[in-house]
Design an enzyme around this catalytic site. Sequence first.
Site, mmCIF file in Angstrom:
data_model
loop_
_atom_site.group_PDB
_atom_site.id
_atom_site.type_symbol
_atom_site.label_atom_id
_atom_site.label_comp_id
_atom_site.label_asym_id
_atom_site.label_seq_id
_atom_site.Cartn_x
_atom_site.Cartn_y
_atom_site.Cartn_z
ATOM 1 N N SER A 22 0.829 -1.210 0.000
ATOM 2 C CA SER A 22 0.000 0.000 0.000
ATOM 3 C C SER A 22 0.862 1.259 0.000
ATOM 4 O O SER A 22 0.342 2.370 0.070
ATOM 5 C CB SER A 22 -0.935 0.004 1.213
ATOM 6 O OG SER A 22 -0.215 -0.207 2.404
ATOM 7 N N THR A 154 -39.647 26.913 -9.901
ATOM 8 C CA THR A 154 -39.952 25.557 -9.471
ATOM 9 C C THR A 154 -40.198 24.794 -10.772
ATOM 10 O O THR A 154 -40.713 25.374 -11.730
ATOM 11 C CB THR A 154 -41.202 25.480 -8.558
ATOM 12 O OG1 THR A 154 -42.339 25.898 -9.314
ATOM 13 C CG2 THR A 154 -41.082 26.362 -7.332
ATOM 14 N N HIS A 155 -39.775 23.555 -10.801
ATOM 15 C CA HIS A 155 -39.857 22.751 -12.039
ATOM 16 C C HIS A 155 -39.119 23.432 -13.192
ATOM 17 O O HIS A 155 -39.457 23.215 -14.351
ATOM 18 C CB HIS A 155 -41.317 22.491 -12.452
ATOM 19 C CG HIS A 155 -42.187 22.031 -11.337
ATOM 20 N ND1 HIS A 155 -42.364 20.701 -11.035
ATOM 21 C CD2 HIS A 155 -42.904 22.730 -10.426
ATOM 22 C CE1 HIS A 155 -43.176 20.591 -9.990
ATOM 23 N NE2 HIS A 155 -43.506 21.811 -9.597
ATOM 24 N N SER A 276 -13.545 26.356 -27.684
ATOM 25 C CA SER A 276 -13.692 25.108 -28.436
ATOM 26 C C SER A 276 -12.560 25.009 -29.455
ATOM 27 O O SER A 276 -12.016 26.023 -29.885
ATOM 28 C CB SER A 276 -15.047 25.123 -29.140
ATOM 29 O OG SER A 276 -15.000 24.353 -30.321
ATOM 30 N N LYS A 282 -17.327 29.837 -29.193
ATOM 31 C CA LYS A 282 -17.677 29.216 -27.912
ATOM 32 C C LYS A 282 -16.961 29.802 -26.701
ATOM 33 O O LYS A 282 -15.804 30.179 -26.761
ATOM 34 C CB LYS A 282 -17.381 27.703 -27.965
ATOM 35 C CG LYS A 282 -18.282 26.901 -28.869
ATOM 36 C CD LYS A 282 -19.770 27.014 -28.526
ATOM 37 C CE LYS A 282 -20.128 26.222 -27.297
ATOM 38 N NZ LYS A 282 -19.983 24.782 -27.509
ATOM 39 N N TYR A 316 -9.553 -6.773 12.455
ATOM 40 C CA TYR A 316 -8.919 -6.282 11.237
ATOM 41 C C TYR A 316 -8.985 -7.325 10.123
ATOM 42 O O TYR A 316 -8.807 -8.519 10.348
ATOM 43 C CB TYR A 316 -7.445 -5.909 11.501
ATOM 44 C CG TYR A 316 -6.761 -5.368 10.250
ATOM 45 C CD1 TYR A 316 -6.861 -4.023 9.903
ATOM 46 C CD2 TYR A 316 -6.061 -6.214 9.399
ATOM 47 C CE1 TYR A 316 -6.284 -3.526 8.747
ATOM 48 C CE2 TYR A 316 -5.471 -5.724 8.235
ATOM 49 C CZ TYR A 316 -5.583 -4.385 7.915
ATOM 50 O OH TYR A 316 -5.014 -3.905 6.768
ATOM 51 N N LYS A 324 -8.301 3.594 2.165
ATOM 52 C CA LYS A 324 -7.498 4.807 1.978
ATOM 53 C C LYS A 324 -7.674 5.485 0.630
ATOM 54 O O LYS A 324 -7.843 6.707 0.554
ATOM 55 C CB LYS A 324 -6.023 4.496 2.250
ATOM 56 C CG LYS A 324 -5.728 4.538 3.740
ATOM 57 C CD LYS A 324 -4.410 3.969 4.107
ATOM 58 C CE LYS A 324 -4.424 2.454 4.083
ATOM 59 N NZ LYS A 324 -5.422 1.855 5.020
HETATM 60 N N1 ARG Z 1 -1.410 -1.342 5.035
HETATM 61 C C1 ARG Z 1 -2.331 -1.804 5.988
HETATM 62 C C2 ARG Z 1 -3.661 -1.080 5.843
HETATM 63 O O1 ARG Z 1 -3.670 -0.117 5.189
HETATM 64 C C3 ARG Z 1 -1.790 -1.573 7.355
HETATM 65 C C4 ARG Z 1 -2.270 -2.559 8.354
HETATM 66 C C5 ARG Z 1 -1.663 -3.869 8.037
HETATM 67 N N2 ARG Z 1 -2.058 -4.890 8.957
HETATM 68 C C6 ARG Z 1 -2.006 -6.155 8.680
HETATM 69 N N3 ARG Z 1 -2.397 -6.999 9.564
HETATM 70 N N4 ARG Z 1 -1.592 -6.619 7.525
HETATM 71 O O2 ARG Z 1 -4.674 -1.464 6.357
#
Ligand code: ARG
Length: 457
Positions: A22, A154-155, A276, A282, A316, A324
């Site tokens: 990641s 409206t509309h 354009s 335009k 987890y 992310k």
């Molecule tokens: N890169 C992981 C994430 O974004 C970090 C946590 C990793 N934990 C694990 N047990 N592999 O979630």
Amino acid sequence: MKLWAGRIQQEADQRLNDFDASIHFDSRLYKQDIGGSMAHATMLRDCGILSPAECEQILAGLSGILRELESGELLIDPESEDIHTFVEAELTARIGEAGKKLHTARSRNDQIALDLRLYLRDESTLLIAQLQELIRVLCDKAEEHTETVMPGYTHLQRAQPITFAHHLLAWAQMLLRDIGRLTDCCGRMNRCPLGCGALATTTYPIDRDMTAQLLGFEGPVLNSLDGVSDRDFCVEFVSALALVMTHLSRACEEIVLWCSWEFRFVELDDRFATGSSIMPQKKNPDIPELVRGKTGRVNGDLLALLTMLKGLPLAYNKDLQEDKEAVFDACDTVKMALEAFTPMVETMAVNRENMRAAAAKGFLNATDCADYLTKKGLPFRDAYKITGTLVAFCIENGQTLETLPLEEYRQFSDVFEEDVYEAIALDNCVNGRNVLGGPAGEQVRLQLEDIRDQLQR
Ligand code: ARG
């Protein structure tokens, strides 16, 4: 060498690395990651788990890494698995043995849950500042246009006259609620997951209140399973951002319409318009169209998060790594959209004459005509019926309520007198709506004052 070399005896396949890593997106969390590690190390020292000397080395090492990352002297190794692994490996390369102790009583699971909260807390400050700036711009523009009469719809049919200021402040109200939502979400998010460990805390006598306090949280998360697997705050945050985009998008739709030759209510400044490649005449509103278009991305980010979470058992799971990119994309998109939208609105020219001319056509004062009869004692339903018939007559005979002679009026009801013309005059229709929240100049000025007060607070 992987962190887990030991239990796993063979070198990882490159394809696993490529898929699993990641670092290419979580590297942006370096500041939060290092800040979290500093608080963790300080707490471990105070709890007697690290010696003062070890803690000192760790803190010095981490500040050095942070400084060099900021200055560009140190580059993040793209071969690291994630930002946590990178920082720890870099620290250990710099200070040796003590670096290897940093991860005592911690897991990457509580670490990432922490980093993301810290990141969103920082982002929310920036986003709220951007929203406030936009509201300020809307207020300044509104102040210039409290007498600029335009049609209210409206509309998408001309309905009743309002002012441009009233319209702009409606946008400001939406954005104020957006700020409220982001603030609420940050309030709930402001609990520290550090110390939850992998899922079940730790056997070390750590002080979770201390790390929470050092990092400016209201307190620690109270269930370790929840602490590492909760991503409600991501959903809430991105949902608040999806609404920001929805609001911008609705405003953009209006701006696109207003820029058209059919409306010609506003004209974008040349610096914020495009042309354009083929049609020389335009002038295109690319910014509002793109903001409208990018709303789909943020909605997609929200749906990605909800879908990612819905089947996850505690605690987890690696699926959570997918949070992310959705969160980052939503933040980046909204920041970029506001960056372009605000100066575009600030610099756009407003065509008062066209707005007024549009408000003068389309029988926007028909309700006022009916109200006139009502105020003279007719029940509203009868007044409504008479006015409707009157409007149909005007349309048929190419007249307006303003131009129709009194004798004609009186064919429909003998309640009509000379003062009807005053009752249906455009400015009187606007300023007659002098009710809290209404378009009358006095009310709009009160609203403006209230919004500015809220910004001040
Ligand atoms: N890169 C992981 C994430 O974004 C970090 C946590 C990793 N934990 C694990 N047990 N592999 O979630």
